[in-house]
Design an enzyme around this catalytic site. Structure first.
Site, PDB file in Angstrom:
ATOM      1  N   LYS A   1       0.836  -1.206   0.000  1.00  0.00           N
ATOM      2  CA  LYS A   1       0.000   0.000   0.000  1.00  0.00           C
ATOM      3  C   LYS A   1       0.875   1.261   0.000  1.00  0.00           C
ATOM      4  CE  LYS A   1      -2.827   0.772   3.703  1.00  0.00           C
ATOM      5  NZ  LYS A   1      -2.569   2.116   4.264  1.00  0.00           N
ATOM      6  N   SER A   2       1.869   1.294   0.868  1.00  0.00           N
ATOM      7  CA  SER A   2       2.714   2.491   0.972  1.00  0.00           C
ATOM      8  C   SER A   2       3.421   2.773  -0.344  1.00  0.00           C
ATOM      9  CB  SER A   2       3.770   2.295   2.064  1.00  0.00           C
ATOM     10  OG  SER A   2       3.154   2.172   3.311  1.00  0.00           O
TER      11      SER A   2
ATOM     12  N   ARG B   1       2.946   5.965  -3.188  1.00  0.00           N
ATOM     13  CA  ARG B   1       4.095   6.806  -3.564  1.00  0.00           C
ATOM     14  C   ARG B   1       4.365   6.747  -5.059  1.00  0.00           C
ATOM     15  NH1 ARG B   1       4.122   5.675   1.658  1.00  0.00           N
ATOM     16  NH2 ARG B   1       5.435   6.777   3.160  1.00  0.00           N
TER      17      ARG B   1
ATOM     18  N   ARG C   1      -8.763  12.025  12.417  1.00  0.00           N
ATOM     19  CA  ARG C   1      -7.338  11.726  12.586  1.00  0.00           C
ATOM     20  C   ARG C   1      -6.514  13.015  12.626  1.00  0.00           C
ATOM     21  NH1 ARG C   1      -5.735   6.670   9.022  1.00  0.00           N
ATOM     22  NH2 ARG C   1      -3.902   6.799  10.366  1.00  0.00           N
TER      23      ARG C   1
ATOM     24  N   SER D   1       6.761   8.738  12.375  1.00  0.00           N
ATOM     25  CA  SER D   1       5.699   8.618  11.378  1.00  0.00           C
ATOM     26  C   SER D   1       6.258   8.841   9.987  1.00  0.00           C
ATOM     27  CB  SER D   1       4.594   9.637  11.666  1.00  0.00           C
ATOM     28  OG  SER D   1       3.808   9.828  10.502  1.00  0.00           O
TER      29      SER D   1
ATOM     30  N   GLN E   1       4.491   9.025   7.403  1.00  0.00           N
ATOM     31  CA  GLN E   1       3.606   9.959   6.695  1.00  0.00           C
ATOM     32  C   GLN E   1       4.057  11.395   6.934  1.00  0.00           C
ATOM     33  OE1 GLN E   1      -0.348   8.912   7.985  1.00  0.00           O
ATOM     34  NE2 GLN E   1      -0.345   7.010   6.802  1.00  0.00           N
TER      35      GLN E   1
ATOM     36  N   ASP F   1       1.667  -1.363  11.831  1.00  0.00           N
ATOM     37  CA  ASP F   1       0.389  -1.809  11.246  1.00  0.00           C
ATOM     38  C   ASP F   1       0.096  -3.278  11.552  1.00  0.00           C
ATOM     39  OD1 ASP F   1      -0.050   0.681  10.193  1.00  0.00           O
ATOM     40  OD2 ASP F   1       0.713   0.191   8.213  1.00  0.00           O
TER      41      ASP F   1
ATOM     42  N   LYS G   1      -4.832   5.478  14.578  1.00  0.00           N
ATOM     43  CA  LYS G   1      -4.934   4.796  13.277  1.00  0.00           C
ATOM     44  C   LYS G   1      -6.400   4.867  12.810  1.00  0.00           C
ATOM     45  CE  LYS G   1      -0.647   3.883  12.887  1.00  0.00           C
ATOM     46  NZ  LYS G   1       0.128   4.630  11.906  1.00  0.00           N
TER      47      LYS G   1
ATOM     48  N   ARG H   1      -6.747   1.493  17.810  1.00  0.00           N
ATOM     49  CA  ARG H   1      -6.512   0.040  17.726  1.00  0.00           C
ATOM     50  C   ARG H   1      -6.143  -0.596  19.066  1.00  0.00           C
ATOM     51  NH1 ARG H   1      -3.526  -0.129  11.805  1.00  0.00           N
ATOM     52  NH2 ARG H   1      -5.461  -0.050  10.601  1.00  0.00           N
TER      53      ARG H   1
HETATM   54  C1  S3P Z   1       2.353   4.720   6.241  1.00  0.00           C
HETATM   55  C2  S3P Z   1       2.888   5.041   7.451  1.00  0.00           C
HETATM   56  C3  S3P Z   1       2.349   4.559   8.726  1.00  0.00           C
HETATM   57  C4  S3P Z   1       1.403   3.377   8.530  1.00  0.00           C
HETATM   58  C5  S3P Z   1       0.451   3.600   7.411  1.00  0.00           C
HETATM   59  C6  S3P Z   1       1.194   3.813   6.104  1.00  0.00           C
HETATM   60  C7  S3P Z   1       2.961   5.273   5.020  1.00  0.00           C
HETATM   61  O1  S3P Z   1       1.598   5.606   9.330  1.00  0.00           O
HETATM   62  O2  S3P Z   1       0.706   3.126   9.721  1.00  0.00           O
HETATM   63  O3  S3P Z   1      -0.415   2.479   7.252  1.00  0.00           O
HETATM   64  O4  S3P Z   1       2.668   4.777   3.906  1.00  0.00           O
HETATM   65  O5  S3P Z   1       3.774   6.210   5.145  1.00  0.00           O
HETATM   66  P1  S3P Z   1       2.290   6.717  10.270  1.00  0.00           P
HETATM   67  O6  S3P Z   1       3.125   7.564   9.410  1.00  0.00           O
HETATM   68  O7  S3P Z   1       1.131   7.482  10.858  1.00  0.00           O
HETATM   69  O8  S3P Z   1       3.068   5.965  11.290  1.00  0.00           O
END
Ligand code: S3P
Length: 421
Positions: free
Chosen positions: A19-20, A24, A119, A160, A162, A308, A335, A339
């Site tokens: 997914k990440s 990107r 969030r 994080s 993100q 995750d 999240k 969770r």
């Molecule tokens: C992600 C970073 C993580 C993860 C999320 C995907 C990403 O979140 O929990 O599912 O793709 O950068 P955080 O940056 O909030 O830790």
């Protein structure tokens, strides 16, 4: 939905793309010059939200199953969206977009579903404001006034990826140098992909330096399977008797493999084979065999490497002898749902000895459990973790919402029951 039970699981499964990395590849592909060809793209709802947002900014994206092509329009080629960008359930889309949109020469706004609107966004708007960004609100909807940005030296208060990525992306547009200092290493897919695309970025341990970048070059992005999705089958194969599951083509970037370390520490029989490199990311096949697990303590800098996976690791802990302690995981509270609370409340329904703590949970495992009527809280990883948990519970279990699995793994139930016999 009634959760059907399988007695043992065996076979080979290929989980959908990471997914990440899928997010990107679309985002950076949109900002690159040339055509980015993505294979193995995750067609989960979150990544489709990313595609939708970029289409709304004039980017031509062609989706053909797992093959996606993105016609990049360069770092300054996005068009002002005509409506509010909608990110659905996706925190990654929302936060990374903030980093891209802050430095554009147009204004924009972002919102998402009920979960996204709860969030925290201050974690991205704060560092971006220090760079000169103008973003209204700490929760969605966010209103972003495109502004000239300048580099900052930023010490990350939360682990994080993100937040880190949002600052890196803004750094591509900012005058001067942007330095990001991580306290703990989080997933580094952005740094790897941007490096391959020719961005002015360097990584030195926990510090990342980005300079204003003139252009990015499109690359081929071969997305490996998501270890966060493989995790459900890894734990399933370990806890069900007489089982052996191989998950092929899984991304094993070291910033993501905390679950392997923890499960091995709990006595799991796991083999990592055929390790190779694909588009700068490590990939391998993972085989698990039924194992008697024992408890462990999970804390400190391993947490971002498995954040995750904690709900499914909690399932492993239920079937491990002894007391497993998960701490330093307060990020779980923000999240898709809280969770910590969700795992503790739902697991308790099965008679599991589990206690909520401020930054994690304590699970006394190795005892028999019974089925229950579970709530997912609309959280994909809760739905899939509870499905695995229910397999070894006496009696029946149900899920209030199985559809939410499509956020990261649309074919989860099909793949799950293909392994069962
Ligand atoms: C992600 C970073 C993580 C993860 C999320 C995907 C990403 O979140 O929990 O599912 O793709 O950068 P955080 O940056 O909030 O830790």
């Amino acid at each position: 939905m009634l959760i059907k039970k399988i007695k043992k699981a065996s076979g080979v499964v290929k989980v959908p793309g990471d997914k990440s990395i899928s997010h990107r590849a679309v985002m950076l592909g949109a900002l690159a010059d040339g055509i980015t060809e993505i294979s193995g793209f995750l067609q989960g709802a979150d990544c489709l939200s990313t595609i939708d947002c970029f289409r709304n900014m004039g980017i031509n994206i062609n989706v053909n199953g797992e093959n996606v092509t993105v016609k990049g329009s360069g770092l300054n080629g996005l068009k002002a969206p005509e409506k509010m960008l909608y990110t659905g359930n996706s925190g990654t889309t929302t936060r990374l977009l903030c980093g891209i949109l802050a430095g554009q020469n147009f204004d924009s706004s972002i919102t998402g579903d009920a979960s996204i609107q709860k969030r925290p966004m201050k974690r991205v708007t704060e560092p971006l404001s220090l760079m000169g960004a103008h973003i209204e609100n700490e929760y969605c909807p966010l209103y972003i006034k495109g502004s000239p940005l300048h580099g900052i030296d930023y010490k990350m208060p939360v682990a994080s990826a993100q937040v880190k990525t949002a600052v890196i992306l803004a750094g591509l547009y900012a005058e001067g140098k942007t330095i990001i200092r991580e306290a703990e290493k989080s997933r580094d897919h952005t740094e790897l992909m941007l490096g391959a695309m020719g961005a002015d970025i360097s990584v030195n341990g926990l510090n990342i330096t980005v300079n204003k970048t003139a252009s990015l070059s499109a690359v081929k992005a071969d997305v490996p399977g998501d270890i966060s999705s493989a995790a459900f089958f890894m734990v399933l194969g370990l806890i069900l008797p007489n089982s052996e599951i191989t998950v092929t083509n899984v991304g094993v970037n070291p910033t993501r493999t905390g679950i392997i370390d923890v499960l091995q520490d709990m006595g799991a029989n796991i083999k990592i084979e055929n390790i190779r490199s694909s588009a700068g990311e490590s990939v391998a096949d993972i085989t698990v065999r039924s194992s008697q697990l024992h408890s462990t303590v999970i804390s400190g800098d391993i947490i971002p490497r498995l954040i995750d996976e904690l709900p499914i690791i909690a399932v492993a802990a239920v079937f491990a002898n002894g007391e497993t302690v998960i701490k330093d995981a307060q990020e779980l509270k923000v999240k898709e749902t809280n969770r910590i609370r969700a795992v503790v409340d739902e697991f308790s329904k099965c008679g599991i000895d589990i206690t909520e703590t401020d930054d994690g949970m304590i699970i006394n495992g190795g005892k028999s459990i019974h089925g229950a009527d579970f709530k997912t809280y609309g959280d994909h990883r809760m739905a899939m973790s509870l499905t695995v948990l229910a397999q070894l519970a006496d009696g029946q279990s149900t899920l209030d919402d199985s559809d939410c699995a499509c956020v990261s793994y649309p074919s989860f139930f099909k793949d799950f029951y293909n392994l069962g016999n």
